[in-house]
Write an enzyme that holds these catalytic residues in place. Structure first.
Site, PDB file in Angstrom:
ATOM      1  N   SER A  20      41.614  47.415  42.232  1.00 60.74           N
ATOM      2  CA  SER A  20      40.298  47.385  42.903  1.00 60.74           C
ATOM      3  C   SER A  20      40.374  48.937  43.733  1.00 60.74           C
ATOM      4  O   SER A  20      39.328  49.706  43.745  1.00 60.74           O
ATOM      5  CB  SER A  20      39.901  46.469  43.773  1.00 60.74           C
ATOM      6  OG  SER A  20      39.836  45.098  43.078  1.00 60.74           O
ATOM      7  N   ARG A  24      38.291  52.682  43.330  1.00 61.02           N
ATOM      8  CA  ARG A  24      37.314  53.094  44.427  1.00 61.02           C
ATOM      9  C   ARG A  24      37.764  54.477  44.669  1.00 61.02           C
ATOM     10  O   ARG A  24      37.033  55.384  45.147  1.00 61.02           O
ATOM     11  CB  ARG A  24      37.560  51.924  45.525  1.00 61.02           C
ATOM     12  CG  ARG A  24      36.391  50.645  45.242  1.00 61.02           C
ATOM     13  CD  ARG A  24      37.042  49.752  46.198  1.00 61.02           C
ATOM     14  NE  ARG A  24      36.102  48.391  46.087  1.00 61.02           N
ATOM     15  CZ  ARG A  24      36.104  47.425  45.272  1.00 61.02           C
ATOM     16  NH1 ARG A  24      37.010  47.845  44.261  1.00 61.02           N
ATOM     17  NH2 ARG A  24      35.294  46.373  45.225  1.00 61.02           N
ATOM     18  N   SER A 162      30.222  38.313  45.543  1.00 64.85           N
ATOM     19  CA  SER A 162      30.801  39.223  44.729  1.00 64.85           C
ATOM     20  C   SER A 162      31.028  40.592  45.380  1.00 64.85           C
ATOM     21  O   SER A 162      30.048  41.237  45.878  1.00 64.85           O
ATOM     22  CB  SER A 162      29.914  39.658  43.603  1.00 64.85           C
ATOM     23  OG  SER A 162      30.020  40.684  42.847  1.00 64.85           O
ATOM     24  N   GLN A 164      31.817  43.140  43.846  1.00 61.82           N
ATOM     25  CA  GLN A 164      31.215  44.267  42.924  1.00 61.82           C
ATOM     26  C   GLN A 164      29.779  44.379  43.506  1.00 61.82           C
ATOM     27  O   GLN A 164      29.163  45.738  43.556  1.00 61.82           O
ATOM     28  CB  GLN A 164      31.415  43.790  41.566  1.00 61.82           C
ATOM     29  CG  GLN A 164      32.764  44.085  41.231  1.00 61.82           C
ATOM     30  CD  GLN A 164      32.989  43.519  39.699  1.00 61.82           C
ATOM     31  OE1 GLN A 164      32.222  43.219  39.121  1.00 61.82           O
ATOM     32  NE2 GLN A 164      34.410  43.751  39.250  1.00 61.82           N
ATOM     33  N   ASP A 310      40.676  35.912  41.089  1.00 62.08           N
ATOM     34  CA  ASP A 310      41.434  36.353  39.620  1.00 62.08           C
ATOM     35  C   ASP A 310      42.771  35.605  39.511  1.00 62.08           C
ATOM     36  O   ASP A 310      43.449  35.847  38.359  1.00 62.08           O
ATOM     37  CB  ASP A 310      41.779  37.953  39.779  1.00 62.08           C
ATOM     38  CG  ASP A 310      40.399  38.780  39.733  1.00 62.08           C
ATOM     39  OD1 ASP A 310      39.376  38.337  39.211  1.00 62.08           O
ATOM     40  OD2 ASP A 310      40.266  39.943  40.303  1.00 62.08           O
ATOM     41  N   LYS A 337      33.528  36.235  33.801  1.00 63.84           N
ATOM     42  CA  LYS A 337      34.538  37.343  33.745  1.00 63.84           C
ATOM     43  C   LYS A 337      34.679  37.671  32.333  1.00 63.84           C
ATOM     44  O   LYS A 337      33.745  37.514  31.605  1.00 63.84           O
ATOM     45  CB  LYS A 337      35.618  36.690  34.409  1.00 63.84           C
ATOM     46  CG  LYS A 337      35.510  36.285  35.894  1.00 63.84           C
ATOM     47  CD  LYS A 337      35.322  37.333  36.691  1.00 63.84           C
ATOM     48  CE  LYS A 337      35.286  36.983  38.262  1.00 63.84           C
ATOM     49  NZ  LYS A 337      34.774  38.219  39.089  1.00 63.84           N
ATOM     50  N   ARG A 384      43.789  38.565  32.062  1.00 66.79           N
ATOM     51  CA  ARG A 384      44.491  37.336  33.008  1.00 66.79           C
ATOM     52  C   ARG A 384      44.671  36.235  31.994  1.00 66.79           C
ATOM     53  O   ARG A 384      45.776  35.505  32.477  1.00 66.79           O
ATOM     54  CB  ARG A 384      43.470  37.011  33.834  1.00 66.79           C
ATOM     55  CG  ARG A 384      42.867  38.221  34.936  1.00 66.79           C
ATOM     56  CD  ARG A 384      43.609  38.583  36.040  1.00 66.79           C
ATOM     57  NE  ARG A 384      42.839  39.762  36.795  1.00 66.79           N
ATOM     58  CZ  ARG A 384      43.754  40.825  37.130  1.00 66.79           C
ATOM     59  NH1 ARG A 384      45.148  40.756  37.461  1.00 66.79           N
ATOM     60  NH2 ARG A 384      43.120  41.489  37.713  1.00 66.79           N
TER      61      ARG A 384
HETATM   62  C1  S3P Z   1      36.593  43.198  41.955  1.00 66.05           C
HETATM   63  C2  S3P Z   1      36.039  41.938  42.267  1.00 66.05           C
HETATM   64  C3  S3P Z   1      35.853  40.543  41.652  1.00 66.05           C
HETATM   65  C4  S3P Z   1      37.075  40.583  40.767  1.00 66.05           C
HETATM   66  C5  S3P Z   1      37.345  41.668  39.816  1.00 66.05           C
HETATM   67  C6  S3P Z   1      37.416  43.069  40.767  1.00 66.05           C
HETATM   68  C7  S3P Z   1      36.509  44.508  42.603  1.00 66.05           C
HETATM   69  O1  S3P Z   1      34.711  40.579  40.807  1.00 66.05           O
HETATM   70  O2  S3P Z   1      36.832  39.337  40.094  1.00 66.05           O
HETATM   71  O3  S3P Z   1      38.418  41.580  39.266  1.00 66.05           O
HETATM   72  O4  S3P Z   1      37.105  45.475  42.390  1.00 66.05           O
HETATM   73  O5  S3P Z   1      35.470  44.468  43.431  1.00 66.05           O
HETATM   74  P1  S3P Z   1      33.297  39.957  41.715  1.00 66.05           P
HETATM   75  O6  S3P Z   1      33.532  40.423  43.298  1.00 66.05           O
HETATM   76  O7  S3P Z   1      32.251  40.504  41.117  1.00 66.05           O
HETATM   77  O8  S3P Z   1      33.682  38.459  41.623  1.00 66.05           O
END
Ligand code: S3P
Length: 425
Positions: A20, A24, A162, A164, A310, A337, A384
């Protein structure tokens, strides 16, 4: 790939940089001024997709080493129009769409056969509210984004918890007029907020929401990426399952929005210690050690899910070995997912001898405090699930064959080798 039963899992390890945070660092570095050095970059199928995407949009990214990059920022509105293949990476597709909402030009985003069916209206809708043109294909990729230089800030409460979605909206907010606020009922990982703050953006965190002000410029300078907690999780769970084990993962990211698994391990009876705590570039880092104990069932509900989203497949495996009935609920998100993880885990663990049943939003697992028989599990193109199969193999009686094991490299190249290096037979 076959993973044979282990007598114990023992050792001190480090794992690759957080996925993550690596995504970023490249995306926010690209929007910054000057150079961003990214050390401890977690290079994997997914993060390489982000490097390739930013290059396709006109950003120079130098590969200094496997785990080190220099991103030459083009500024907040400097990306060049183009087409981007996001591969398997949902985080890339969703965060990049937020970034592109405020850029000039037209962008097409595609993904592989696992990413294409995943829901994209959840980001398209708020970005349209901000004034961007975002076209989905029946709610999915391919996406076409026509950016706008007149985005306006909104206050938005996502329907699903979420990170994301939150991140896409906050990143678009950097180029909007007026503040942009995301209201979260259940907090999700905050790597975007922490990194934007480190880059000089004005971020406000209230009790329920996060606001970003339009940014003049961003400057990251350097990002040191801690080890990925989600990559350490299979090793920690293997240590919890196999009697006589003792595993320590060093230099590990322990952002409290990510470490829900440690709470669950603790209340299920595993011995967990976290030490050498420090902060590296705004993110908490520590060493984490796990030793097995008598596992007992637990209950996991919606409020806990984002902190271990996750890791839930691994929790289902733990529950299969824990005395009593474990209920995991509020996790419907797992159905969208990389694959439908609720069904993939149910089918996969049942085939190995577990007593697990799916519900709409999770599982009910009746644990037995002995090893599972073992057998064959299909990864279904999901990293996973492949790693779950490997851990299940170590804690089984007869071993586990993983079909499609290679997919682990989407987040963790070298996973099987590292796991083997701590396995005693
Ligand atoms: C992530 C957020 C999660 C996670 C993904 C990575 C991120 O998804 O499952 O593997 O880097 O922001 P969601 O927040 O959409 O559930």
């Amino acid at each position: 790939m076959r993973v044979e039963p282990a007598a114990a899992v023992v050792g001190h390890v480090v794992v690759p940089g957080d996925k993550s945070i690596s995504h970023r660092a490249v995306l926010i570095g690209a929007l910054g001024e000057g150079e961003t050095q990214v050390r401890g970059f977690g290079r994997s199928g997914d993060t390489q997709a982000t490097v390739d995407a930013t290059r396709a949009l006109g950003v120079e990214v130098e590969d200094v080493a496997a785990d080190e990059l220099v991103v030459h920022g083009v500024g907040l509105r400097g990306l060049r129009a183009g087409d981007v293949d996001c591969g398997n990476a949902g985080t890339l597709m969703r965060l990049l769409t937020g970034v592109l909402a405020g850029q000039e030009g037209e962008f097409t985003l595609t993904g592989d056969e696992s990413l294409t069916p995943r829901p994209m209206e959840r980001i398209a809708a708020p970005l349209r509210k901000m004034g961007a043109e975002v076209q989905t294909t029946d709610g999915h990729a391919p996406l076409v984004v026509r950016g706008s230089d007149t985005l306006h800030g909104i206050e938005f409460q996502p329907e699903v918890a979420s990170a994301q979605v939150k991140s896409a909206v906050l990143l678009a907010g950097l180029n909007a007029h007026g503040p942009t606020t995301v209201v979260e009922r259940i907090p999700t990982r905050d790597h975007t907020e922490l990194m934007l703050e480190a880059a000089g953006a004005r971020i406000r965190r209230g009790p329920t929401g996060i606001s970003v002000e339009p940014a003049g410029t961003l400057r990251l300078g350097e990002v040191v990426v801690p080890g990925d907690f989600s990559s350490a999780a299979p090793l920690l769970v293997a240590a919890a399952l196999v009697p006589g084990s003792d595993v320590t993962v060093h230099d590990l990211g322990v952002n409290p929005r990510r470490t829900g698994l440690l709470d669950v391990l603790g209340r299920m009876g595993t011995r967990v210690s976290v030490f050498d705590r420090r902060r590296v570039g705004g993110e908490p880092v520590a060493s984490v050690a796990v030793q097995p104990g008598q596992l007992v069932a637990t209950e996991i509900g919606a409020d806990e899910v984002p902190g271990l989203v996750d890791e839930l497949p691994l929790v289902a495996l733990l529950a299969s070995h824990a005395r009593g009935e474990t209920r995991i609920s509020g996790a419907r998100e797992l159905r969208v997912k990389e694959t439908d993880r609720i069904e993939a885990v149910t089918d996969g663990l049942q085939a190995l001898g577990a007593r697990i049943h799916s519900r709409d939003d999770g599982w009910t697992v009746t644990g037995v405090p002995t090893r599972l028989r073992g057998g064959r599990i299909e990864a279904r193109g999901d990293h996973r699930i492949a790693m779950l199969g490997a851990v299940a193999g170590l804690s089984s009686r007869e071993g586990v064959a993983i079909e499609g094991a290679d997919t682990a490299a989407i987040s963790f190249p070298g996973f099987y080798e590292l796991l083997e290096s701590v396995t005693r037979r």
